[in-house]
Motif scaffolding. Structure first.
Motif, PDB file in Angstrom:
ATOM      1  N   THR A  31       0.825  -1.213   0.000  1.00  0.00           N
ATOM      2  CA  THR A  31       0.000   0.000   0.000  1.00  0.00           C
ATOM      3  C   THR A  31       0.854   1.257   0.000  1.00  0.00           C
ATOM      4  N   GLU A  32       1.897   1.276   0.808  1.00  0.00           N
ATOM      5  CA  GLU A  32       2.759   2.455   0.858  1.00  0.00           C
ATOM      6  C   GLU A  32       3.414   2.695  -0.502  1.00  0.00           C
ATOM      7  N   GLY A  33       3.894   1.621  -1.123  1.00  0.00           N
ATOM      8  CA  GLY A  33       4.506   1.736  -2.442  1.00  0.00           C
ATOM      9  C   GLY A  33       3.516   2.208  -3.500  1.00  0.00           C
ATOM     10  N   GLU A  34       2.287   1.706  -3.430  1.00  0.00           N
ATOM     11  CA  GLU A  34       1.251   2.151  -4.377  1.00  0.00           C
ATOM     12  C   GLU A  34       1.042   3.657  -4.250  1.00  0.00           C
ATOM     13  N   GLY A  35       0.976   4.129  -3.018  1.00  0.00           N
ATOM     14  CA  GLY A  35       0.778   5.566  -2.797  1.00  0.00           C
ATOM     15  C   GLY A  35       1.900   6.387  -3.397  1.00  0.00           C
ATOM     16  N   LEU A  78      -4.912  11.038  -9.506  1.00  0.00           N
ATOM     17  CA  LEU A  78      -3.697  10.319  -9.117  1.00  0.00           C
ATOM     18  C   LEU A  78      -3.220  10.780  -7.739  1.00  0.00           C
ATOM     19  N   PHE A  79      -3.208  12.110  -7.531  1.00  0.00           N
ATOM     20  CA  PHE A  79      -2.809  12.637  -6.222  1.00  0.00           C
ATOM     21  C   PHE A  79      -3.812  12.236  -5.138  1.00  0.00           C
ATOM     22  N   ASP A  80      -5.084  12.283  -5.464  1.00  0.00           N
ATOM     23  CA  ASP A  80      -6.112  11.920  -4.483  1.00  0.00           C
ATOM     24  C   ASP A  80      -6.023  10.438  -4.115  1.00  0.00           C
ATOM     25  N   SER A  84      -5.385   8.967  -0.409  1.00  0.00           N
ATOM     26  CA  SER A  84      -6.277   8.001   0.252  1.00  0.00           C
ATOM     27  C   SER A  84      -5.498   6.777   0.719  1.00  0.00           C
ATOM     28  N   LEU A  85      -4.495   6.356  -0.032  1.00  0.00           N
ATOM     29  CA  LEU A  85      -3.670   5.221   0.393  1.00  0.00           C
ATOM     30  C   LEU A  85      -2.818   5.593   1.602  1.00  0.00           C
ATOM     31  N   ALA A  86      -2.274   6.801   1.616  1.00  0.00           N
ATOM     32  CA  ALA A  86      -1.462   7.246   2.757  1.00  0.00           C
ATOM     33  C   ALA A  86      -2.292   7.267   4.034  1.00  0.00           C
ATOM     34  N   GLN A  87      -3.550   7.640   3.912  1.00  0.00           N
ATOM     35  CA  GLN A  87      -4.415   7.725   5.087  1.00  0.00           C
ATOM     36  C   GLN A  87      -4.735   6.352   5.673  1.00  0.00           C
ATOM     37  N   VAL A  99       0.918  11.832   4.914  1.00  0.00           N
ATOM     38  CA  VAL A  99      -0.415  12.356   4.613  1.00  0.00           C
ATOM     39  C   VAL A  99      -0.313  13.840   4.289  1.00  0.00           C
ATOM     40  N   PHE A 100       0.470  14.569   5.066  1.00  0.00           N
ATOM     41  CA  PHE A 100       0.646  15.998   4.810  1.00  0.00           C
ATOM     42  C   PHE A 100       1.223  16.251   3.420  1.00  0.00           C
ATOM     43  N   THR A 101       2.305  15.536   3.086  1.00  0.00           N
ATOM     44  CA  THR A 101       2.960  15.738   1.791  1.00  0.00           C
ATOM     45  C   THR A 101       2.020  15.407   0.643  1.00  0.00           C
ATOM     46  N   ARG A 102       1.267  14.313   0.755  1.00  0.00           N
ATOM     47  CA  ARG A 102       0.344  13.937  -0.311  1.00  0.00           C
ATOM     48  C   ARG A 102      -0.799  14.951  -0.427  1.00  0.00           C
ATOM     49  N   THR A 103      -1.277  15.449   0.712  1.00  0.00           N
ATOM     50  CA  THR A 103      -2.327  16.472   0.684  1.00  0.00           C
ATOM     51  C   THR A 103      -1.797  17.735   0.019  1.00  0.00           C
ATOM     52  N   LEU A 104      -0.569  18.095   0.352  1.00  0.00           N
ATOM     53  CA  LEU A 104       0.039  19.280  -0.246  1.00  0.00           C
ATOM     54  C   LEU A 104       0.192  19.113  -1.753  1.00  0.00           C
TER      55      LEU A 104
END
Length: 147
Positions: A31-35, A78-80, A84-87, A99-104
């Motif tokens: 999951t982390e790698g997918e994100g 793609l970013f969303d 969602s995977l990071a969360q 989560v912060f970096t992906r949201t940013l």
């Protein structure tokens, strides 16, 4: 999951590397790698869109679903997906920053590409600020807010 020295600025090759890595992470249920892959694909798709580079490739997920990656595209999904995977990651010292970096990244995409929704981007930046106490990440958010 993509080495810029290997791709040497070839965005199609960069996207191929991202998709190859995504296939592996799907197969291994990482999951982390997918994100990470979705995040990198979002950045690459945004660059390909800016240079008007067409791309299309299909892959089959571990669940048997066919996923088509195309440019030009709205890279927001793609970013969303990455966010969602990071969360879903288990709690760790890195989760909040991930989560912060992906949201940013998702927010910056909306600001840079979808300027029609600046209120949503501002809301997301405020949410970013609420998720971290890291001075470095806060500085990145303030820089992003100034763009």
């Amino acid at each position: 999951f993509c080495n810029k020295a290997y791709t040497r600025g070839d965005l199609s090759k960069e996207m191929d590397s991202c998709v190859d890595a995504l296939e592996l992470t799907h197969q291994t249920h990482n999951t982390e790698g997918e994100g990470i892959c979705y995040n990198n694909m979002g950045s690459t798709a945004r660059a390909m869109n800016a240079h008007r580079i067409a791309y299309s490739r299909c892959l089959t997920t571990a669940e048997g679903k066919v996923l088509t990656i195309e440019t030009p595209c709205d890279a927001t999904w793609l970013f969303d997906k990455s966010l969602s995977l990071a969360q879903t990651l288990p709690g760790s010292p890195f989760k909040a920053n991930t989560v912060f970096t992906r949201t940013l990244n998702s927010t910056l995409n909306k600001v840079l590409v979808q300027a029609s929704n600046p209120e949503e981007a501002r809301r997301m930046l405020r949410d970013c600020l609420d998720t971290t106490q890291s001075p470095e990440l806060l500085a990145r958010a303030f820089f992003a807010a100034a763009i």
